[in-house]
Scaffold this motif. Structure first.
Motif, PDB file in Angstrom:
ATOM      1  N   ILE A 192       0.846  -1.192   0.000  1.00 39.91           N
ATOM      2  CA  ILE A 192       0.000   0.000   0.000  1.00 39.91           C
ATOM      3  C   ILE A 192       0.882   1.244   0.000  1.00 39.91           C
ATOM      4  O   ILE A 192       1.914   1.293   0.680  1.00 39.91           O
ATOM      5  N   VAL A 193       0.464   2.248  -0.744  1.00 39.98           N
ATOM      6  CA  VAL A 193       1.189   3.509  -0.869  1.00 39.98           C
ATOM      7  C   VAL A 193       0.269   4.653  -0.467  1.00 39.98           C
ATOM      8  O   VAL A 193      -0.917   4.668  -0.827  1.00 39.98           O
ATOM      9  N   MET A 194       0.817   5.615   0.284  1.00 33.70           N
ATOM     10  CA  MET A 194       0.100   6.848   0.596  1.00 33.70           C
ATOM     11  C   MET A 194       1.042   8.027   0.369  1.00 33.70           C
ATOM     12  O   MET A 194       2.252   7.910   0.595  1.00 33.70           O
ATOM     13  N   ILE A 195       0.487   9.153  -0.055  1.00 33.82           N
ATOM     14  CA  ILE A 195       1.295  10.330  -0.400  1.00 33.82           C
ATOM     15  C   ILE A 195       0.796  11.534   0.382  1.00 33.82           C
ATOM     16  O   ILE A 195      -0.410  11.796   0.445  1.00 33.82           O
ATOM     17  N   SER A 196       1.729  12.258   0.987  1.00 31.93           N
ATOM     18  CA  SER A 196       1.394  13.521   1.649  1.00 31.93           C
ATOM     19  C   SER A 196       2.160  14.646   0.968  1.00 31.93           C
ATOM     20  O   SER A 196       3.265  14.453   0.453  1.00 31.93           O
ATOM     21  N   ARG A 197       1.579  15.812   0.995  1.00 36.67           N
ATOM     22  CA  ARG A 197       2.132  16.967   0.293  1.00 36.67           C
ATOM     23  C   ARG A 197       2.848  17.878   1.279  1.00 36.67           C
ATOM     24  O   ARG A 197       2.251  18.366   2.243  1.00 36.67           O
ATOM     25  N   GLY A 198       4.138  18.087   1.055  1.00 39.15           N
ATOM     26  CA  GLY A 198       4.888  19.020   1.873  1.00 39.15           C
ATOM     27  C   GLY A 198       4.664  20.452   1.420  1.00 39.15           C
ATOM     28  O   GLY A 198       3.858  20.728   0.538  1.00 39.15           O
ATOM     29  N   ARG A 199       5.452  21.370   2.006  1.00 40.67           N
ATOM     30  CA  ARG A 199       5.255  22.784   1.712  1.00 40.67           C
ATOM     31  C   ARG A 199       6.387  23.364   0.879  1.00 40.67           C
ATOM     32  O   ARG A 199       6.513  24.577   0.745  1.00 40.67           O
ATOM     33  N   GLY A 200       7.211  22.488   0.287  1.00 41.10           N
ATOM     34  CA  GLY A 200       8.294  22.944  -0.563  1.00 41.10           C
ATOM     35  C   GLY A 200       8.031  22.642  -2.020  1.00 41.10           C
ATOM     36  O   GLY A 200       6.895  22.354  -2.425  1.00 41.10           O
ATOM     37  N   GLN A 201       9.084  22.704  -2.827  1.00 48.04           N
ATOM     38  CA  GLN A 201       8.970  22.412  -4.253  1.00 48.04           C
ATOM     39  C   GLN A 201       8.649  20.938  -4.437  1.00 48.04           C
ATOM     40  O   GLN A 201       9.305  20.073  -3.870  1.00 48.04           O
ATOM     41  N   LEU A 202       7.629  20.631  -5.230  1.00 44.81           N
ATOM     42  CA  LEU A 202       7.129  19.271  -5.362  1.00 44.81           C
ATOM     43  C   LEU A 202       7.616  18.612  -6.645  1.00 44.81           C
ATOM     44  O   LEU A 202       7.362  19.118  -7.737  1.00 44.81           O
ATOM     45  N   GLN A 203       8.325  17.511  -6.500  1.00 42.15           N
ATOM     46  CA  GLN A 203       8.704  16.708  -7.648  1.00 42.15           C
ATOM     47  C   GLN A 203       7.573  15.729  -7.979  1.00 42.15           C
ATOM     48  O   GLN A 203       6.846  15.280  -7.091  1.00 42.15           O
ATOM     49  N   ALA A 204       7.457  15.403  -9.255  1.00 38.02           N
ATOM     50  CA  ALA A 204       6.398  14.490  -9.694  1.00 38.02           C
ATOM     51  C   ALA A 204       6.649  13.087  -9.154  1.00 38.02           C
ATOM     52  O   ALA A 204       7.789  12.630  -9.056  1.00 38.02           O
ATOM     53  N   LEU A 205       5.566  12.414  -8.795  1.00 35.01           N
ATOM     54  CA  LEU A 205       5.613  11.013  -8.406  1.00 35.01           C
ATOM     55  C   LEU A 205       4.710  10.241  -9.363  1.00 35.01           C
ATOM     56  O   LEU A 205       3.540  10.579  -9.524  1.00 35.01           O
ATOM     57  N   TYR A 206       5.273   9.209  -9.981  1.00 32.39           N
ATOM     58  CA  TYR A 206       4.539   8.445 -10.983  1.00 32.39           C
ATOM     59  C   TYR A 206       4.133   7.085 -10.428  1.00 32.39           C
ATOM     60  O   TYR A 206       4.838   6.492  -9.600  1.00 32.39           O
ATOM     61  N   ASP A 207       2.990   6.577 -10.910  1.00 34.88           N
ATOM     62  CA  ASP A 207       2.484   5.293 -10.427  1.00 34.88           C
ATOM     63  C   ASP A 207       3.480   4.156 -10.658  1.00 34.88           C
ATOM     64  O   ASP A 207       3.448   3.164  -9.922  1.00 34.88           O
ATOM     65  N   ARG A 208       4.349   4.300 -11.635  1.00 36.95           N
ATOM     66  CA  ARG A 208       5.313   3.220 -11.891  1.00 36.95           C
ATOM     67  C   ARG A 208       6.286   3.044 -10.728  1.00 36.95           C
ATOM     68  O   ARG A 208       6.942   2.001 -10.625  1.00 36.95           O
ATOM     69  N   LEU A 209       6.403   4.053  -9.846  1.00 39.07           N
ATOM     70  CA  LEU A 209       7.299   3.920  -8.696  1.00 39.07           C
ATOM     71  C   LEU A 209       6.814   2.860  -7.719  1.00 39.07           C
ATOM     72  O   LEU A 209       7.582   2.384  -6.893  1.00 39.07           O
ATOM     73  N   TRP A 210       5.537   2.504  -7.780  1.00 44.76           N
ATOM     74  CA  TRP A 210       5.026   1.391  -6.980  1.00 44.76           C
ATOM     75  C   TRP A 210       4.389   0.347  -7.905  1.00 44.76           C
ATOM     76  O   TRP A 210       3.520  -0.407  -7.503  1.00 44.76           O
ATOM     77  N   GLY A 211       4.875   0.289  -9.135  1.00 39.60           N
ATOM     78  CA  GLY A 211       4.341  -0.655 -10.107  1.00 39.60           C
ATOM     79  C   GLY A 211       4.950  -2.041  -9.973  1.00 39.60           C
ATOM     80  O   GLY A 211       5.921  -2.264  -9.254  1.00 39.60           O
ATOM     81  N   SER A 212       4.365  -2.981 -10.714  1.00 42.16           N
ATOM     82  CA  SER A 212       4.820  -4.379 -10.662  1.00 42.16           C
ATOM     83  C   SER A 212       5.797  -4.717 -11.779  1.00 42.16           C
ATOM     84  O   SER A 212       6.347  -5.819 -11.791  1.00 42.16           O
ATOM     85  N   GLY A 213       6.025  -3.768 -12.729  1.00 42.90           N
ATOM     86  CA  GLY A 213       6.987  -4.042 -13.790  1.00 42.90           C
ATOM     87  C   GLY A 213       6.641  -5.300 -14.553  1.00 42.90           C
ATOM     88  O   GLY A 213       5.520  -5.479 -15.026  1.00 42.90           O
ATOM     89  N   PHE A 214       7.610  -6.220 -14.648  1.00 45.37           N
ATOM     90  CA  PHE A 214       7.392  -7.475 -15.367  1.00 45.37           C
ATOM     91  C   PHE A 214       6.765  -8.559 -14.499  1.00 45.37           C
ATOM     92  O   PHE A 214       6.468  -9.650 -14.976  1.00 45.37           O
ATOM     93  N   LEU A 215       6.565  -8.287 -13.195  1.00 46.58           N
ATOM     94  CA  LEU A 215       5.871  -9.246 -12.335  1.00 46.58           C
ATOM     95  C   LEU A 215       4.372  -9.209 -12.629  1.00 46.58           C
ATOM     96  O   LEU A 215       3.874  -8.245 -13.209  1.00 46.58           O
ATOM     97  N   PRO A 216       3.633 -10.239 -12.246  1.00 44.91           N
ATOM     98  CA  PRO A 216       2.174 -10.193 -12.435  1.00 44.91           C
ATOM     99  C   PRO A 216       1.574  -8.931 -11.827  1.00 44.91           C
ATOM    100  O   PRO A 216       1.994  -8.471 -10.755  1.00 44.91           O
TER     101      PRO A 216
END
Length: 483
Positions: A192-216
């Motif tokens: 499970i992934v959860m995201i909170s927003r800080g008060r500084g410069q925000l870099q993009a977060l992509y769903d592939r960072l918690w993706g399964s890649g070549f796994l099922p």
């Protein structure tokens, strides 16, 4: 008859399934056999874990953007002496620069503009202005100051530390754990992934960072939303009772099974699995998300922001509730650490968001007896430079990305308590000895605490036995930090 169904290839494939099932049933043992006996649909791989684990679960507090190790944990009083001086070339050694500072004519060093103090039995330096609560738990954590990575920009760096490679398309750590160890609670995802927003410069977060890649696909992380329904379309539409939803999913499952029998597409199986998971989550998620069930004492550990949906504090409390319910891996991303300018004010805001909740999480796990088998990790994708980016003034300067050395901390599940590991030079710029911890080594150590030999957790893809720790460079378990 449709040749796609009864071709020789499909006949052999179906026969192979039967033989494979016989072989699998003879191999199943350990955690996988126990999980199957409990009716868990995702029991993990046979013979995993490989040996007795110290950790049953992980909470990873990921500080997206790269927190400054210089302004938090890797402090040296000598920095005050060379504040404003040019960074010596003997220290910089022609380091690769990012596009943000490659055009600078000079690289003046800037010391932390905060007060530090020694804490705990070991006398650990911690920024007492920014992290007073984390300073109070230093006797429960190991601080690793010699982390390093080759990546100098955010996207490859955050991809690297989460998936083991800088290129996109590989499984995240949580997906590997779901694949290898499976689930403890069949009503909840393993990851499970959860995201909170800080008060500084925000870099993009992509769903592939918690993706399964070549796994099922069923092993990918499930991202919970910070407002509204935690998972879209999890609840039944108005007027549709649970029994009707069950009948609909049963019929849909039968249709998908027909499609799978024809084409043997593993994505069809994943679709069936995820529909069923969503149905089971309906009975678990609403109660799990209700932090009002916690006592006032527990809620106070995490700070006032625990009552704010989507805050880091609330996500920390939810993470504890999730691992208590059997979720294998919870990752909390807190955005806003990319401080190229106005660092003194922005890092103060960021630390204000995370200091009490992170310390409160450790205290909460400890008082429940869960810290002994829960591994908690805090850190980002890289650190920041000793030299200034922008104007060298009290409030306006920033720091660029720095991968040669940065700091994380770990706690629980067989990790030493009240310990520091790794040494950097007086500029916190280079690692001085052979204590360097590459991100491959970090991942190997995480797997080791879960009872996994990182060389054995593999998946055949593109002709290689792919691993979280990579197939090109060796990785080591950092046994020096293990109790």
């Amino acid at each position: 008859m449709d040749p796609r169904i009864e071709s020789r290839r499909n006949l052999l494939l179906k026969s192979g399934y039967g033989l494979g099932g016989i072989a699998l049933s003879s191999l199943l043992g350990g955690a996988a056999m126990n999980a199957q006996a409990r009716g868990i649909s995702n029991p993990g791989l046979p013979r995993f874990p490989n040996f007795a684990p110290k950790a049953k679960r992980i909470i990873y507090l990921f500080m997206a953007g790269g927190p400054s190790h210089i302004d938090t944990f890797d402090y040296k009083p000598e920095m005050r002496k060379f504040h404003g001086e040019e960074l010596p070339e003997s220290v910089r050694q022609g380091q690769r620069l990012t596009g943000m500072t490659s055009g600078q004519k000079s690289f003046p060093c800037v010391a932390p503009m905060f007060e530090f103090e020694r804490f705990g039995n070991h006398g650990t330096w911690v920024n007492k202005e920014l992290l007073p609560n984390v300073a109070g738990i230093v006797d429960d954590i190991t601080i690793v100051k010699s982390m390093h990575t080759e990546a100098v920009n955010h996207d490859p760096a955050i991809t690297y530390i989460n998936t083991g490679v800088q290129q996109q398309g590989k499984p995240a750590l949580g997906a590997w754990l779901s694949y290898g160890l499976g689930s403890e609670n069949d009503n909840m995802p393993a990851y499970i992934v959860m995201i909170s927003r800080g008060r500084g410069q925000l870099q993009a977060l992509y769903d592939r960072l918690w993706g399964s890649g070549f796994l099922p696909a069923r092993h990918q992380g499930v991202k919970l939303r910070s407002s509204g329904e935690p998972v879209l379309y999890l609840n039944n539409p108005p007027g549709i009772p649970r029994e009707a939803r069950r009948d609909m999913l049963t019929g849909l499952g039968e249709l998908n099974q027909v499609a799978y029998d024809k084409f043997a597409d593993p994505e069809t199986q994943a679709r069936i699995s995820q529909y069923e998971m969503a149905f089971r989550m309906q009975s678990e998620v609403p109660e799990l998300m209700d932090v009002g069930q916690e006592t006032a004492h527990v809620r106070s550990l995490y700070g006032d922001a625990v009552d704010t949906p989507g805050s880091f504090a609330r996500n920390c409390l939810l993470a504890r509730r999730m691992v208590e319910k059997g979720v294998r891996y919870v990752q909390l991303f807190h955005r806003g650490w990319d401080q190229h300018g106005s660092l003194p004010s922005k890092i103060r805001q960021q630390c204000s968001d995370i200091d009490q909740p992170a310390a409160g999480l450790i205290k909460d796990l400890k008082q429940r007896g869960m810290l002994d088998d829960t591994l908690v990790i805090w850190g980002g994708e890289f650190g920041r430079t000793i030299y200034s980016q922008g104007n060298l003034t009290k409030d306006d300067h920033g720091r660029d990305h720095h991968g040669r050395c940065f700091t994380i901390w770990m706690a629980g599940a067989g990790i030493k308590r009240g310990f520091e590991y790794g040494m950097t030079d007086d500029h916190s710029y280079n690692i001085l000895d052979d204590t360097g911890v590459h991100i491959r080594d970090l991942n190997a150590t995480i797997l080791h605490q879960l009872g996994i030999d990182h060389n054995k957790l593999t998946f055949k893809f593109q002709g290689l036995d792919q691993r979280l720790t990579g197939v090109e460079e060796p990785a080591r378990v950092v046994k020096e930090i293990l109790a």
